[in-house]
Structures are given as structure tokens and as C-alpha cells.
Design a protein around this motif. Structure first.
Motif, short mmCIF file in Angstrom:
data_model
loop_
_atom_site.label_atom_id
_atom_site.label_comp_id
_atom_site.label_asym_id
_atom_site.label_seq_id
_atom_site.Cartn_x
_atom_site.Cartn_y
_atom_site.Cartn_z
N PRO B 356 -14.06 -43.57 90.67
CA PRO B 356 -14.40 -43.87 89.28
C PRO B 356 -14.27 -42.69 88.33
O PRO B 356 -14.44 -42.87 87.13
CB PRO B 356 -15.87 -44.31 89.39
N TYR B 357 -13.98 -41.50 88.85
CA TYR B 357 -13.90 -40.32 87.97
C TYR B 357 -12.46 -40.10 87.58
O TYR B 357 -11.64 -39.66 88.39
CB TYR B 357 -14.50 -39.10 88.66
N GLU B 359 -8.79 -41.82 86.12
CA GLU B 359 -8.04 -42.90 86.76
C GLU B 359 -7.58 -42.44 88.13
O GLU B 359 -7.16 -41.30 88.28
CB GLU B 359 -6.81 -43.27 85.92
N TRP B 386 -7.69 -52.37 83.73
CA TRP B 386 -8.93 -53.01 83.29
C TRP B 386 -9.91 -53.16 84.45
O TRP B 386 -11.10 -52.88 84.33
CB TRP B 386 -8.64 -54.39 82.67
N ASN B 389 -11.30 -49.83 85.32
CA ASN B 389 -12.15 -49.27 84.27
C ASN B 389 -13.49 -49.98 84.18
O ASN B 389 -14.53 -49.36 83.91
CB ASN B 389 -11.44 -49.32 82.92
N ARG B 403 -13.61 -59.49 78.38
CA ARG B 403 -13.36 -58.29 77.58
C ARG B 403 -11.88 -57.98 77.46
O ARG B 403 -11.41 -57.51 76.43
CB ARG B 403 -14.12 -57.09 78.19
N ILE C 223 -7.40 -34.78 83.47
CA ILE C 223 -8.03 -34.91 84.79
C ILE C 223 -8.35 -33.53 85.36
O ILE C 223 -9.43 -33.30 85.93
CB ILE C 223 -7.12 -35.75 85.71
N SER C 256 -14.88 -46.05 72.04
CA SER C 256 -15.10 -45.63 73.41
C SER C 256 -15.36 -46.85 74.29
O SER C 256 -15.57 -47.95 73.78
CB SER C 256 -16.32 -44.71 73.47
N ARG C 257 -15.32 -46.65 75.58
CA ARG C 257 -15.65 -47.73 76.51
C ARG C 257 -17.03 -48.33 76.21
O ARG C 257 -17.21 -49.53 76.28
CB ARG C 257 -15.61 -47.17 77.94
N ARG C 258 -17.98 -47.47 75.86
CA ARG C 258 -19.32 -47.98 75.55
C ARG C 258 -19.31 -48.77 74.24
O ARG C 258 -20.08 -49.69 74.05
CB ARG C 258 -20.31 -46.82 75.46
N SER C 284 -9.59 -50.09 75.16
CA SER C 284 -8.74 -50.66 76.22
C SER C 284 -8.37 -49.51 77.12
O SER C 284 -8.28 -48.35 76.68
CB SER C 284 -7.50 -51.32 75.60
N PRO C 285 -8.16 -49.76 78.42
CA PRO C 285 -7.94 -48.64 79.34
C PRO C 285 -6.49 -48.18 79.35
O PRO C 285 -5.98 -47.75 80.37
CB PRO C 285 -8.35 -49.25 80.69
N TYR C 286 -5.80 -48.31 78.22
CA TYR C 286 -4.46 -47.78 78.09
C TYR C 286 -4.46 -46.94 76.83
O TYR C 286 -5.28 -47.13 75.95
CB TYR C 286 -3.44 -48.94 77.99
N ARG C 291 -8.48 -42.57 78.21
CA ARG C 291 -8.48 -43.30 79.49
C ARG C 291 -9.27 -42.56 80.56
O ARG C 291 -9.93 -43.16 81.40
CB ARG C 291 -7.04 -43.47 79.98
N GLN C 292 -9.11 -41.23 80.56
CA GLN C 292 -9.80 -40.42 81.58
C GLN C 292 -11.28 -40.21 81.21
O GLN C 292 -12.17 -40.37 82.04
CB GLN C 292 -9.10 -39.08 81.75
N CYS C 294 -13.10 -41.97 79.43
CA CYS C 294 -13.83 -43.24 79.48
C CYS C 294 -13.66 -43.95 80.81
O CYS C 294 -13.89 -45.16 80.91
CB CYS C 294 -13.40 -44.14 78.33
N SER C 295 -13.24 -43.26 81.85
CA SER C 295 -13.25 -43.89 83.17
C SER C 295 -14.72 -44.13 83.55
O SER C 295 -15.61 -43.46 83.04
CB SER C 295 -12.55 -42.99 84.18
N PRO C 296 -14.96 -45.12 84.41
CA PRO C 296 -16.36 -45.54 84.59
C PRO C 296 -17.27 -44.47 85.15
O PRO C 296 -18.47 -44.47 84.90
CB PRO C 296 -16.24 -46.76 85.52
N GLY C 297 -16.73 -43.52 85.92
CA GLY C 297 -17.57 -42.46 86.45
C GLY C 297 -18.06 -41.51 85.38
O GLY C 297 -19.16 -40.97 85.48
N PHE C 298 -17.24 -41.29 84.35
CA PHE C 298 -17.66 -40.40 83.26
C PHE C 298 -18.26 -41.20 82.11
O PHE C 298 -19.34 -40.90 81.63
CB PHE C 298 -16.47 -39.57 82.77
#
Lengths: 433, 433, 433
Positions: B356-357, B359, B386, B389, B403, C223, C256-258, C284-286, C291-292, C294-298
């Protein structure tokens, strides 16, 4: 009937209109005496100098005479001719001064040359006259005489209040300002409607809430009332400020600071139902006494019912705001809307469906059309179905009215019927709180 | 292929159409027998008098003959000619009576003078006939003979149910009513589609959820099913009522009482995607058996898939609702949409991104276009991005589809691919619940 | 003044434009050296082969010569003529091959026949040339010579970073990519604006937040930065990616993703205020390096400021993206908007009204117009009233700006004034966090 109501409200406006009201003093007292003629009004005098929240009750202002004479001795402005000529709370002067010096103390409206504006100088040691711009522009050079025979002295600020006791001490506050001289919409209209509401509440069945109708000078009056009633503030569950309700604009509800309280939602729903032109306005910390009730320390669920918005219509705070500007129909409609908002708030209850698994068999109890498969159920049956479906103990009549589009009165009526059939029971008010 | 599907559904509608169904009795049983010819249907008979929630299973109604003869002895209305002529559950009578007395028991539609309406008198001791208004208006004065040879006697109410076992006991309920006589859209269309769904679920891979398809008389049937399955209600996670799915109107989803459940959101998304004319309707406590499933005690996540809304189209509950009114294409589309909603609900899973950290480097794993700097990634790559993410363990495929706008099937497919590469893992279903 | 600013930004774009940047190598280093000429840039070299999150820092790519000669020996494509001719990270070859074999390694745009596209093959062992489609179509049959004299060898990836220390370690991250060769909008515009922001932050008063401006190759650079700064990620409270800011399209903020963080709300508010054409885009994750981040881990509160959206304008990733495509005014506007977003975020504070019961008497303190009953208060007075009304300790300036429509700078200014009068106090930053 609404015509009769409108005329009755309008006659109150006309009677109140000419008085020379201010923050304190005789005009304010006479206004309250007129109300006391017909209602059990409690009048309180709060002495000048009393500390109230961040403010102090001002000295009482009494004016005996106020005029300007031109170089030829002709009185070109005289308070005796129009109560708006004198800037409110002007300090006493007796001066001879040049046209140029005089002009610094004159207020007029260049874009409305024949109109006298309304101005005050409550908190600054100053004086002034308000006149038509057309008159001001023609003043010749020379020495003018100004006589402003007034006193600022130890006295008191006068509050009026009507209490309509309800089943509980939980209170609905209705507040209207009483300090504006010789203007009909702002705010004889608010006073007239508050008086009518008091009559209706007193003559109707005992309400659930206790109603407290406050007649107070704007700002300092509301602050004074709050300061004197700090222990009572916690009991105020809902409320509305009444101001500017007789002009031809559509009705408007200004949301409370919290924005989404029961009275905000109820007033919004009713205004939208009654007319697409009616407006629901977001809270802003400017306006009338909702400013005080919605200050962050109190943050009460109090919005404002008005028509045209202060500062946006040509008659606002001018000599154009006469009884002719105020329309009987507009007053009657505003009264009925204010009353309906209060009634719906008062009627809000939570009921509990006692047969919540599936629909109860209404037909067996004579509550449902015995002929089946019709394209539409009746209105009363829809009201029953909605009430039963939504009465899970968490939602009250106001919320059900919002979701279903069915008026609160209709829901209340079917709730009573369903209660007789032991299908719903009212949730204990303690539990509701 | 969709044409074939539409014709198959339509032929089921035609076969079911003529039966004289009611809340109980032979027509209802024959309807279920037809279903049982092709599917493993469990049929339950619940005796008259059984207490079910707030209701009681009614006596069984059997009609042998029902007609009205005019003063000359001519049979002007005869049940043998049209099943809608008799008001459902009419009590037996054998009377000679005047035109005026007779008229109180006649039902017709003045605005649709040539149409026979559908009416019932399930719960009231009454009788009546439904006729064309044009016929009613021409009835001469005189003495009429009414013969209504029927029995209301101890018997039973008949329920049909198909269970398609899934990987878990968590259940999706599909419910359709079976009590309407000789009307094609309401509700042979719903029965035909429920039957087809059962075939598809039984012949496909074992689903995650257990599916329970209930064929029941409206209202009392759903209430009876609920009463008999109280211990099972807690396992119902999603569901839909199927009714009125063959008419030419666009599709409509009526939200559950909760309004925002997974099936509400999924159905709304799919309907909106498939056509701007499709409608998503707020819940209301009127309609079909969603009324029972969404009563406050159950409050299930069950909405309704329909086309035209009951009570709003001219053919509703009349002799105009024939197989000609029902269109094969409309049936096929409704079936496919119902199936897609169910499949997406069934496929909903939560995945967890194991890298998850940032892509993960998809290119290294052969999952990403090796040519960089293209203006658009492919669809599959967007689906992967998606899924990665959003798969933080909290969101499932349905939510990600909402979403991202990417179909659930596509997300599911990339999830499998990413799982093979150890980039995601499915969250344990226990944990998901 | 803005003209001067635009020209200064544009001259930076022109200077940066011609360099043959890539993920690694000399062009990238020269880009950072140009920045280091005017700013305290920390440059870090991360060796090839270093593991960074799920990735590995690639070998360094060095190209000496790259061309294609036609059957007559004429060099029809030569890297020396345009940096986009060579697919980025092409592997070395020295081949004679037929037109057909060659064609598999050519990239062109049929719909833009005179334009050279930009392509890369970072992670796949491949090579290629980008040419105008009109040239490609006219290549005669025969044997072609391809010389691609390049090295992929142990080296390093180069990151640049500027730190502007603030009152706290809480950090705002600004990130812009540095790997695109010879394209002006994508992304010399982002670099130029990041450089200007650094100047302004360094020369202004010490900000509240620490600012960290990262210049990195797209994807692998971000990254790598994240991998090297894992312990710092928790201090990043807000941030923005800068990319594509010089084209003629309106401004756009990509959430942002949030989606609803302070910087999302602030940027959205400012963009909407400044122009109805400006756009706020859902996450959007593109896209670029959001993209990085806002990846889910960060899941950082980092959005992106752009103008035209990558992949949607004709010049995107082609030889048309020259300094002529980039407009000085567009750069200046983007810079000022980025700066304003950062300033408002930096100025966000929570204040507490110390006289929250009713309005404090502003007139007594010289803070309010002494002339009463005017139709409109001044702007400063509205700002004071809003600040006092909303400062209940829970809302900061950004939230008050959103609700009131008053710019943060104006609110900040009246907050200072009210603080001098002991009417508000700033809430301790610890308490705010």
C-alpha cells in the motif's frame, strides 16, 4: 377572515407608528403601554448604568425640542414635523454655526433626494439631523441656529415580556424590537404580529412549550434581556425573531447559527411549501437580534422570520417606511406562517409503533378502505402508513413530515386515531428530551 | 439471445395470465404448480385462522359461478367471461334486486368506459362486480338476478419458495406477489422474472449468498412468510421485490426504508448507468410487499424493481393489463438488470492492498503497458489502479465501483489477477461482516 | 508586476526546456544545477539498485548518439535534432534491418501527422524512435541502419529538495517532476513555479509550517523520496503537486484521495472564487505523483494544481509542448494561486472569542461605526462579526472563510485587531493539533 386579520394587524401598525421610540424613554414606554392595554405584559425598568454582559444600560434620552433655523430665522428642520429628523440619541446643543460646519452634522440620501433617512448615535457623543437631500442642497450660506434641547440622564431601559405557560418549562422565545421611531415595517409590523401571536397562544389550548414573547430595544435590549435571564437561557429550545413582516417581498427565514435545528427545518419546509418565491437564508452575524441569541456563548436555536431583507429595499430606514408601505395581506400571511411554524414545533412528538412487524391490519380496525386494489389510497391512509412506518421511537412528527411531505397537523390527527386503537403510543417526554 | 430470453419470459407470462388467482385457493395453487414443473419449489399450506403477526390467515375462497342477469334474464355479467368481473373475495349471494340496489355493488371506471377494473374485498363482508362503465350506464330499470355461488371456508394460504444455497447462510431475499388474477404486468411479469432468476442462480456457480425466492400473495402472504421465518429475518442482508416489469415505462428502483443500503446504491448506480430515463424513487410506505419487509420492526435492506409505477398508468389494475401490454424486450431487460444487481451484490468483497505504500511496480509483473508516457492507460490498468488505491481494507468492490465508475465485474477480474501476483488478498468474510 | 512575474517564470521555462532529461542522468542533474544556482538546493544521489518501497532505483541511462539512416544512408531521424526522437531509456542497438522490422520500433501519431510524440520504455528491455507520422509514411522499402549508442549502467537517481524551516516541524510538501525532456508545459512550468515559490517562502516572514519542495523524476522519484523519508511522512499535513501550469486552460485542482482535507477545501474555494471556468476534479489514481502520495498506505492530504489535464490537450507529450505553448500570464496566475493557497493554509488558526455571550460592544472600543442604522456595515465590520461569531474554539480561519465568504487575509487582520482589544485569543497550537 384573513382580510379581517390583516386589517386588525394593520390598525395596530398605524397606532404604533407615530411614536418617537428610541433605546429608552417615553416613546418606548408608550409603545409597551399600548400592548399592555390588551395583553398581560410584564414591564421591567433596568436602571441606566446596569452592567449587562459586555455592555452597560445607557442613560435615558429625553428630547424636548430640536430644530435648525436658516440665516433668515426660518426653521428648515424641526423634529416636531418628523420624528426621523433628529439623529437618535443626539446630544444637546445650542449653537450658531456656518453652513459648512452645520453640514458635517447633516445626513441625507443623494440617490433618494426627497427622503429622510434614519440614523442614530447611541454610543458616540455626537449630534445630527437627517433631512432630504434636495433640501440640504439648497441651503444658502450664512449662519445657522441649531437648538437641540435634550437630556441624557439617569433613567432606565424598558423591556416588555409576555409569558404563556405551557405544559413544560421548555421555552420558545419570540423576540421583536421596539426602538425604531416612526417606521411601520421596521418594526411596527413585528410588534403587531407578536401581539397577535400572544393573543392566539393565550386563547388556544395550553401549549406544550412555555412561550416567552419579548419586546425589547434592538441589540442593547436583547443583551439586557439575556443578561437578566441567564439562568433561563438553557430552557430555550426554539425561537424566532420577528422583524420587517409587512412589506410586499416574499417571506424569508434566516437560519440560526446552528443552521439545521428543528425550527430551521420546519420554517424552511413551510416556506418552501407555501411559495417558490419564499427564501431560506443562511445565517450571518448581521441583522436583528438573532445576532445576540446566536452569539457563540448562547448559540440558541433561534432564526428570523422577515419579508424583505434589511438594507435591500428602498424604504428601509427612511421616511418611506410608512403604514402605506405595509400591506394588510402581507401582515396576515406572516402571522399565519409564524403561527404555523410554532404550532408544528409545539405538536412535535415521537410516537412508537406498537405493532412494528409488518403493517398492522388497519382494515380490521375500520381504519382502511375496505375496497382493495384501488390505484391510490386516501390521504389519511397515507398519513397512517407513514406514521406507522416511521415511528420507530427515534423520529418525531416534524421529521416524518419532512420525509413524507404530509403536514404535521395531519400526522398528529392520525396519531391520535392510531393511539385510540393502541397501535402507537406517545414516547414519554422525558425520554424524548 | 435477448430476444429469445424476452420470448421465453413472455411465454411464461402468457401461460400464467388466465388463472383466477386470489389470496388463497385453486388459481394460486395452479400458479405455483406451473412454477414447480420447472423448479424445485417448496410449497407450504398455512391453515386459515393461523395468527401471523398482527393478521390472521383468511378463510379459503372458492367460487363456482357468478353472474348478473338483467330483467329479461340475459346474463349481462358473468365471471366465466372475464376473471376481473367478480370483486375478489366476494361473499356468496343469491338475490333479486332493483337496478338501484344492484348499482351499489358495481364498480366501473367513468374515464375508461370500456375497461373492467380490478377490485377486492378481502377483509370486509361484502360482494360486488366490476364492469365496463359503458355497460353499467345502459342497464335498464327492473329487477336483476345476482347469483354468486362461492364458499369461504376453512382451508389454507399457499406459499411457494425456492432456496438456492450459497457459501454462507447470509441471505438475499427475492419476493414477488402471486395473487392477482388475469393481469399480465401486475404480476405475471414479476413471477416470470423470478422464475428465470431461479434458473440462472441454480445453473450458475455456487453463489456467495443463499438466495430465497418467495412467491406469495400480496400483503398477507408476505406477512405470513415473515411470521413463519422470524428466526431467519436476521440473515437477510439484501433483497428486492419484483413487480410490474413488462410494461413500456423505464426501469425504476424504489429505495428501501433505510434508503442507502448496498442494494439501493448498487441498483441506483446500475439504473443510472443504463439509461437517463430510469428512475430511482424514495421509499414510501405504499406499493407492494416492500411495505412489509420495510416495516420498522424488520427494516430490511429490500427495495423494489419495477417499470411503470402502480396507480400511474392507465392499464394498472384493469382488463387492459393483458399479455399484449407486456413487451418481451422489457421483460428481458428487467431480468438482466435484476440479475446484474444480484451478481454485483454477490461479488462484493473487500480486498487489502498488500503493497500500500506508493504504487506497486505493475510493469515488473507484466501487469502494465511497458510503453510509457501514453496519454491514456488502458481500462484494465485503470481498474487495477483504482482497486489498489481504494483497497485499504475498509472499502469493498461496490464502493470502489461507485467511486471509480468501473463495473464491479471488471474490478473483480483485476482483483483475481492482482491476487495471483500477491498484490492483494481478500479480507476474511468473518472480518468483512 | 504580474507581467514581470510572468516573464521571469517564462524565462525559467525557456532555460530549462532544451535539456534532455530522463529518470536519471545528466539532463536531470543539469536541471537541478540550474535550480541550485539560485536556491539552497539539497541534491541527493541514490545509487542504482537501491530498493525503494516496491521498486528498485534503475540503472543510469546515458546516450551518446542515436539515429536511423535510410537505405541511401541519409539520416532520417537523429536524436541530435530533437530530444523526443528517442524513446526514453531505449537500450543500445546497432542494426541493419528492413523497413518492416524497423517499423515495429517507430512511434508516431496518425491524427497529428507532423508531430513527434514522447514515449518511454523505462522498465522494459526495448528501444524505439518517435517520429512524425508524415515522415514514417514515406519511408521507402530497403535496409535501414539504426545506431543507438547508449549505456545503462550502475549510477544513480538524482533528487533535489529545498527546505524552508517554519515555526513547527509540521510540513507542507510541494512536489514537481523533473524527468520530462524538452517539454515546456510538462513540466518546466511546474519546476519554474516551484522555484518561484521557494524564493517567496524564503524571503517572506518565517512561516508556521516547514515547507519541503521536492524536485523528482516522476513515479520512481516520488517513490524514492518517500522511501528515504518514511519517518517524515507523518509530519506532512498538507501538500500539492505542481504540473502543467503554463497552458491556456483554466486552473484545476485535483482533490486528494481523502477529498475533503483543508487544502482541498481551500484550493477549491479559491479556484471557484477566481473564476467560474476553473475546475475542481475528484481524485483518481492516475495522473502525476499525487498517485504515490495518495496511495492507501500514505493517504496524504496532497492534491494537484494544474491547468489543462494530462492526456486531454493536443500538445500533451508531443513536440508541440514548446515554450511558445506556455503563456507568461498563465504561469503568473498559477504561481499566485499556489501561493495564496499555501498562505491561507499557513495562516489558519483557531481563535477563541473571549466575550462570547452576546456581541461585545465594538463601538466602545472604537471598532464599530459610531453612526448607527446604516443599511450596510463595512467589510471590516462584517469580518469582525463573523470572526467573533464563529470563534467558538472549534473553527479555524479557513472554515470561517468558507462559511462567510470573507478572505482569510481579512479575517486574519481583524483577528489581530480583536486580539489587541482582548476580545479574542489564539488557541494554543498544541491544543489545535
Amino acid at each position: 377572515m384573513n382580510e379581517e386579520l390583516g386589517l386588525r394587524l394593520h390598525s395596530r401598525v398605524r397606532r404604533l407608528f407615530p411614536l418617537a421610540r428610541s433605546l429608552t424613554g417615553q416613546g418606548l414606554r408608550e409603545t409597551l403601554q399600548i400592548i399592555a392595554e390588551e395583553l398581560p405584559l410584564t414591564v421591567t425598568e433596568i436602571p441606566s448604568g446596569t452592567k449587562v454582559l459586555d455592555w452597560t444600560v445607557p442613560l435615558e434620552w429625553t428630547v424636548r425640542e430640536a430644530w435648525i433655523a436658516d440665516p433668515l430665522g426660518k426653521r428648515i428642520v424641526d423634529l416636531a414635523r418628523h420624528p426621523l429628523h433628529l439623529v437618535g440619541y443626539s446630544r444637546p446643543v445650542d449653537l450658531a454655526l456656518s453652513r459648512g460646519e452645520l453640514d458635517k452634522h447633516l445626513h441625507s440620501l443623494p440617490h433618494q433626494p426627497d427622503v429622510i433617512p434614519y440614523r442614530t448615535t447611541y454610543w458616540a457623543d455626537n449630534w445630527g439631523f437627517c433631512i432630504a437631500d434636495s433640501v440640504r442642497k439648497q441651503l444658502p450660506d450664512g449662519i445657522y441656529r441649531v437648538l437641540l434641547d435634550a437630556t441624557l440622564s439617569q433613567g432606565s431601559l424598558t423591556l416588555g415580556e409576555i409569558e404563556i405557560p405551557g405544559e413544560t418549562d421548555d421555552t420558545v422565545l419570540i423576540s421583536t424590537h421596539t426602538c425604531h421611531p416612526a417606521m411601520a415595517n421596521d418594526n411596527c409590523s413585528g410588534i403587531a404580529i407578536a401581539v397577535e401571536l400572544a393573543h392566539r397562544l393565550l386563547s388556544g389550548p395550553r401549549p406544550r412549550y412555555t412561550y416567552r414573547i419579548v419586546f425589547c430595544p434592538a441589540t442593547i435590549g436583547a443583551i439586557t434581556w439575556l443578561a437578566l435571564n441567564l439562568e433561563r437561557v438553557g430552557t430555550i429550545h426554539h425561537g424566532m425573531v420577528l422583524a420587517g413582516l409587512g412589506d410586499p417581498a416574499p417571506l424569508s427565514w434566516k437560519r440560526s447559527r446552528r443552521g439545521d435545528t428543528a425550527i430551521d427545518r420546519t420554517a424552511s419546509r413551510i416556506l418552501r411549501e407555501l411559495g417558490a418565491d419564499n427564501k431560506v437564508l443562511d445565517f450571518s452575524p448581521y441583522g436583528y437580534d438573532e445576532r445576540q441569541y446566536c452569539s457563540p456563548g448562547f448559540d440558541l436555536a433561534i432564526g428570523r422570520l422577515s419579508r424583505g431583507i434589511h438594507g435591500t429595499y428602498a424604504e428601509y430606514h427612511t421616511s418611506l417606511d410608512t403604514p402605506d408601505f405595509v400591506q394588510p395581506n402581507a401582515l396576515a400571511e406572516a402571522l399565519l406562517v409564524a403561527e404555523r411554524i410554532l404550532l408544528e414545533i409545539d405538536k412535535d412528538r415521537r410516537w412508537k409503533n406498537l405493532a412494528p412487524y409488518g403493517e398492522p391490519q388497519l382494515g380490521r380496525r375500520g381504519l382502511y378502505n375496505s375496497l382493495g386494489a384501488l390505484p391510490h389510497p386516501g390521504e389519511a391512509q397515507m398519513a397512517m402508513l407513514w406514521l406507522l412506518n416511521q415511528s420507530d421511537g427515534k423520529r418525531g412528527l416534524l421529521e416524518i413530515a419532512e420525509r413524507s411531505g404530509i403536514p404535521v397537523a395531519e400526522l398528529e390527527s392520525v396519531a391520535s386515531l392510531l393511539e385510540q386503537h393502541q397501535l402507537v403510543e406517545e414516547i414519554d417526554q422525558e425520554e424524548q428530551a
